[in-house]
Write an enzyme that holds these catalytic residues in place. Structure first.
Site, mmCIF file in Angstrom:
data_model
loop_
_atom_site.group_PDB
_atom_site.id
_atom_site.type_symbol
_atom_site.label_atom_id
_atom_site.label_comp_id
_atom_site.label_asym_id
_atom_site.label_seq_id
_atom_site.Cartn_x
_atom_site.Cartn_y
_atom_site.Cartn_z
ATOM 1 N N GLY A 180 -6.669 -31.058 -22.889
ATOM 2 C CA GLY A 180 -6.856 -31.184 -24.331
ATOM 3 C C GLY A 180 -6.565 -29.909 -25.086
ATOM 4 O O GLY A 180 -6.215 -29.948 -26.273
ATOM 5 N N THR A 266 -10.726 -35.771 -24.655
ATOM 6 C CA THR A 266 -11.912 -35.360 -23.918
ATOM 7 C C THR A 266 -11.771 -35.824 -22.470
ATOM 8 O O THR A 266 -10.894 -36.623 -22.145
ATOM 9 C CB THR A 266 -13.166 -35.996 -24.537
ATOM 10 O OG1 THR A 266 -12.993 -37.425 -24.562
ATOM 11 C CG2 THR A 266 -13.396 -35.499 -25.955
ATOM 12 N N SER A 267 -12.648 -35.357 -21.596
ATOM 13 C CA SER A 267 -12.603 -35.781 -20.186
ATOM 14 C C SER A 267 -13.390 -37.074 -19.992
ATOM 15 O O SER A 267 -14.256 -37.181 -19.120
ATOM 16 C CB SER A 267 -13.145 -34.667 -19.279
ATOM 17 O OG SER A 267 -12.254 -33.577 -19.232
ATOM 18 N N CYS A 412 9.667 -27.925 -19.583
ATOM 19 C CA CYS A 412 10.850 -28.319 -20.346
ATOM 20 C C CYS A 412 11.188 -29.759 -19.960
ATOM 21 O O CYS A 412 11.571 -30.015 -18.827
ATOM 22 C CB CYS A 412 11.987 -27.368 -19.991
ATOM 23 S SG CYS A 412 13.548 -27.734 -20.714
#
Length: 558
Positions: A180, A266-267, A412
């Protein structure tokens, strides 16, 4: 077998730098350095407990296992392969020089038992380890690892909803952990302001220190005042706010505040370890998780239900709202929010066309520890892909805004064809001495052909094959056959136990002809499995890509 199992050690781990080997070859030095880099205090969220990111995503099962992995890698021969089972080194076997030096399986459970309750029992007995995605596969590079994917998501959302211009607009989200924490910088790079709610001050401090978030508000009123000022001025500034999203989002709804975009990271995938219930302190949450886990999970999911209901309320206001892959909708649905899936996940909403062409989070790290090696590879990418202005813009922004965490690295997003082209070029740069030491190339498990996750990467597949997990297994098998340096197969990353299977791959560019042959195979085959998977599901973009790239898909291209 009885062993000691220490999960806490007051020690600081950093990967060796430079060209002096501590193992017998670069093919074993590389996994050793990347394992240690995962636990660098500038990289990991809680390194003293082996936690890299994502709740309890660990690099090794315990410190005794870490020590033994390090010792084994230092002594591993060039024709041997180390097997790692849920963060524990369990065997070394004679293979051959083109075989992977390490094969990793983390958190895998027979489907009927694939839930947090059973996993937590095993974890408590030191019989399992949650590897998340890149934590247990030793290729985490800090929040940069997800910045570009988040940036691409915000940019595409801007194209779809705001005519491609996010100037003067703001994103509301929560969660400033390892994943996050990429959101505020990604929003800024996309041209938007952002309000980022986080319940742990330490996580806010980490993002401020690494320049992923610009500033912290004192309270909600202050945060909204800053958002109002910066959006009117057309400035893309990220703001952190210490608090609980399950309280703050409903309050914003009550006030009638209208963001321009709403998501969450959030987790929530791990209610026992990753989501703070409303009204609790973090210390209380961690303590009660040990003594009354069922009550903690219930309280966390009740708070998630409030959080998701507020997101649904924003959607009803007409605000573009999407899940960012943490399974919070599933948790809320289990807690009674029947329409939790009314707002989409980010992959079907914004990213799937990229996956259809095998485009995903290609990343590399400089084993030398020298940032100049990364800057030289940045220049090589621009040279080899001269006409992609969007990619060049990303690389310029990354160099200017992204602080390296641990070993210098770059991410990338490129796809089939270009990955092998870049890998071979990097290998040649090592051979010629332009780079001071070998490069490792890997990716997130969140990629086009390496994951089955019905609530995230494979949500809403057009043929209904969301839950078919043969694809990541085939991906891991093919990368092993192709000669990757290390290959991993995990369960539960991103969305939690029972909801995903996924595979990872890393290959070393050591400047040799043998490496070039392996790179050409692996960095072609790996993204090709993503094109194959989406072509098999009937996506025309993928079918056309397969034909253009000359893939041999017996039921499609022959």
């Amino acid at each position: 077998m009885t062993t000691t199992t220490t999960k806490f050690r007051d020690v600081e781990i950093r990967a060796p730098r430079g060209t002096e080997l501590t193992a017998k070859s670069w093919l074993t030095e590389a996994p050793l350095r990347m394992l240690m880099n995962n636990l660098d205090p500038d990289v990991a969220e809680n390194p003293k407990e082996l936690v890299v990111y994502g709740g309890i995503g660990r690099a090794a099962r315990n410190w005794e296992c870490f020590d033994k992995i390090v010792d084994t890698l230092k002594n591993l021969e060039t024709d041997e392969t180390l097997l790692v089972q849920s963060g524990k080194p369990v065997g070394v076997f004679k293979t051959h020089k083109d075989a992977p030096r390490v094969l990793i399986a983390n958190s895998n459970l027979v489907p009927h038992w694939a839930n947090w309750e059973h996993f937590n029992e095993l974890d408590a007995k030191a019989l399992a380890m949650y590897g998340q995605m890149t934590a247990g596969s030793w290729i985490y590079i800090g929040s940069q690892g997800i910045v570009q994917g988040t940036y691409e998501t915000f940019v595409e959302a801007g194209r779809q909803h705001y005519n491609g211009d996010l100037k003067g607009r703001w994103v509301l989200t929560a969660g400033l952990g390892g994943m996050g924490g990429a959101q505020p910088l990604a929003a800024t790079l996309a041209g938007a302001c952002s309000l980022n709610i986080e319940c742990q001050q330490a996580s806010i401090d980490f993002r401020l220190r690494t320049r992923y978030v610009d500033e912290q508000a004192t309270d909600l009123d202050d945060a909204l005042a800053r958002i109002d000022r910066y959006t009117k001025e057309g400035k893309a500034i990220s703001i952190a706010l210490h608090g609980n999203a399950a309280e703050i989002l409903p309050e914003l709804v009550r006030r009638g505040v209208r963001p321009d975009m709403v998501t969450d990271q959030t987790s929530a995938h791990d209610p026992l370890n990753g989501y703070l219930p409303v009204g609790w302190t973090w210390e209380e949450y961690r303590e009660r998780a040990k003594t009354e886990p069922e009550a903690v999970v219930k309280a966390a999911k009740q708070s998630m239900a409030k959080h998701v209901q507020a997101m649904l309320d924003f959607q009803k206001m007409g605000v573009p709202t999407f899940d960012y892959g943490n399974n919070i909708r599933q948790m809320a649905k289990e807690e009674g929010v029947a329409n939790a899936f009314d707002f989409p996940g980010f992959v079907p909403a914004y990213i799937r066309p990229l996956f259809c062409r095998g485009i995903g989070p290609f990343r590399w790290a400089a084993l030398s520890g020298d940032p100049e090696d990364i800057y030289k590879t940045d220049a090589k990418v621009k040279e080899l892909i001269p006409d992609d202005e969007h990619l060049h813009h990303w690389l310029d922004m990354a160099r200017e805004r992204i602080s390296f965490q641990g070993l210098p690295a770059r991410i990338c997003w490129v796809g089939l064809g270009l990955r092998a082209k870049l890998g071979l070029a990097f290998n040649e740069m090592v051979r010629s001495g332009e780079l001071s030491a070998p490069i490792v190339i890997g990716r997130d498990h969140l990629d086009s052909g390496s994951v089955a996750s019905p609530n995230r990467e494979t949500e809403a597949m057009q043929d209904g094959s969301d839950a078919v997990s043969d694809w990541p297994l085939l991906n891991a098998l093919l990368n092993t056959a192709g000669g990757a340096t290390w290959v991993s197969l995990h369960h539960g990353g991103g969305v939690g136990m029972g909801f995903s299977q996924h595979s990872g791959v890393v290959i070393v560019c050591d400047g040799t002809d043998e490496a070039a042959a392996r790179i050409a195979r692996v960095l072609t085959n790996d993204p090709a499995t993503g094109v194959m998977r989406h072509a098999d599901a009937g996506y025309e973009i993928a079918i056309n890509c397969a034909k253009e790239q000359g893939l041999h898909l017996p039921m499609i291209t022959q």
